[in-house]
Design a protein around this motif. Structure first.
Motif, PDB file in Angstrom:
ATOM      1  N   UNK A 152      55.056  37.777   2.760  1.00 49.93           N
ATOM      2  CA  UNK A 152      55.696  36.754   3.603  1.00 49.93           C
ATOM      3  C   UNK A 152      54.645  35.870   4.282  1.00 49.93           C
ATOM      4  N   UNK A 153      53.591  36.506   4.769  1.00 45.95           N
ATOM      5  CA  UNK A 153      52.519  35.762   5.434  1.00 45.95           C
ATOM      6  C   UNK A 153      51.855  34.795   4.449  1.00 45.95           C
ATOM      7  N   UNK A 154      51.585  35.262   3.239  1.00 42.20           N
ATOM      8  CA  UNK A 154      50.936  34.413   2.227  1.00 42.20           C
ATOM      9  C   UNK A 154      51.832  33.243   1.850  1.00 42.20           C
ATOM     10  N   UNK A 155      53.130  33.502   1.666  1.00 41.50           N
ATOM     11  CA  UNK A 155      54.071  32.432   1.302  1.00 41.50           C
ATOM     12  C   UNK A 155      54.128  31.393   2.411  1.00 41.50           C
ATOM     13  N   UNK A 156      54.169  31.839   3.668  1.00 36.35           N
ATOM     14  CA  UNK A 156      54.177  30.910   4.806  1.00 36.35           C
ATOM     15  C   UNK A 156      52.911  30.066   4.830  1.00 36.35           C
ATOM     16  N   UNK A 157      51.778  30.714   4.576  1.00 34.31           N
ATOM     17  CA  UNK A 157      50.508  29.973   4.570  1.00 34.31           C
ATOM     18  C   UNK A 157      50.512  28.919   3.469  1.00 34.31           C
ATOM     19  N   UNK A 161      50.558  24.516   3.536  1.00 35.38           N
ATOM     20  CA  UNK A 161      49.478  23.724   2.964  1.00 35.38           C
ATOM     21  C   UNK A 161      48.133  24.425   2.865  1.00 35.38           C
ATOM     22  N   UNK A 162      48.077  25.693   3.199  1.00 31.95           N
ATOM     23  CA  UNK A 162      46.808  26.426   3.076  1.00 31.95           C
ATOM     24  C   UNK A 162      46.502  26.607   1.595  1.00 31.95           C
ATOM     25  N   UNK A 163      45.243  26.464   1.234  1.00 30.21           N
ATOM     26  CA  UNK A 163      44.856  26.600  -0.178  1.00 30.21           C
ATOM     27  C   UNK A 163      45.004  28.053  -0.639  1.00 30.21           C
TER      28      UNK A 163
END
Length: 187
Positions: A152-157, A161-163
């Motif tokens: 979930x954290x990665x998807x939000x990042x 717009x986080x690379x």
């Protein structure tokens, strides 16, 4: 030529009894293995035997189970022996392919039927066990490299717009894992 094969499954068993029976049966040469049934030494000795036998030889064992730990393994070995032009004879009389008779052929086919039955029973028991474990919530396979929270954290990042590289570094995983997660969650 009579060629014997002896094998014991445990260190506590005595190989000498089999060797004596094979000698009394008139074996010209005897291959033997000792130790655990899973031992590579036993497999190597059995391989030596199969490579050694020639057309017209008769392989002699005290009992059929000396050729392997499962009926399938025994039948594979028997097929290899027959492919070399040799035959098999057990001293307990359960199998004798040294005479090319309809009864010997039927016995080998019957053994094949039992090998298939054995395999089907194993598959059935394994499947039942797996289904029971699944019903109790056991998950099979490799553990996910990311927890649900990390996913979930990665998807939000990524959505913010986080690379991929920065996301992977922040989560503590590889870029490939983030690429797979992104592909799995993309519409």
């Amino acid at each position: 030529m009579l060629i014997g094969f002896a094998r014991v499954s445990t260190k506590d068993q005595d190989l000498e009894t089999q060797l004596q029976q094979l000698q009394e049966a008139g074996c010209d040469k005897v291959f033997h293995g000792k130790h655990s049934g899973a031992s590579s030494q036993n497999q190597a000795k059995l391989r030596e035997l199969v490579d050694y036998v020639r057309d017209g030889d008769i392989v002699v064992v005290t009992k059929l189970d000396r050729l392997g730990r499962s009926l399938k393994a025994i039948l594979n070995t028997l097929d290899e022996i027959h492919a070399q032009g040799a035959r098999l004879k057990t001293l307990d009389g359960s199998v004798d392919t040294s005479q090319n008779t309809p009864f010997a052929t039927a016995m080998v086919h019957l053994l094949g039927t039992f090998a298939e039955l054995e395999r089907n029973l194993i598959v059935s028991r394994t499947t039942e066990g797996r289904e029971e474990a699944k019903s109790k919530g056991v998950r099979f396979g490799r553990k996910p490299s990311l927890t649900d929270e990390d996913q979930r954290k990665a998807i939000n990042m990524l959505n913010n717009g986080t690379s991929v590289r920065a996301t992977a570094k922040a989560i503590g995983t590889t870029r490939q894992t983030i690429y797979r997660l992104r592909a799995k969650t993309s519409p």
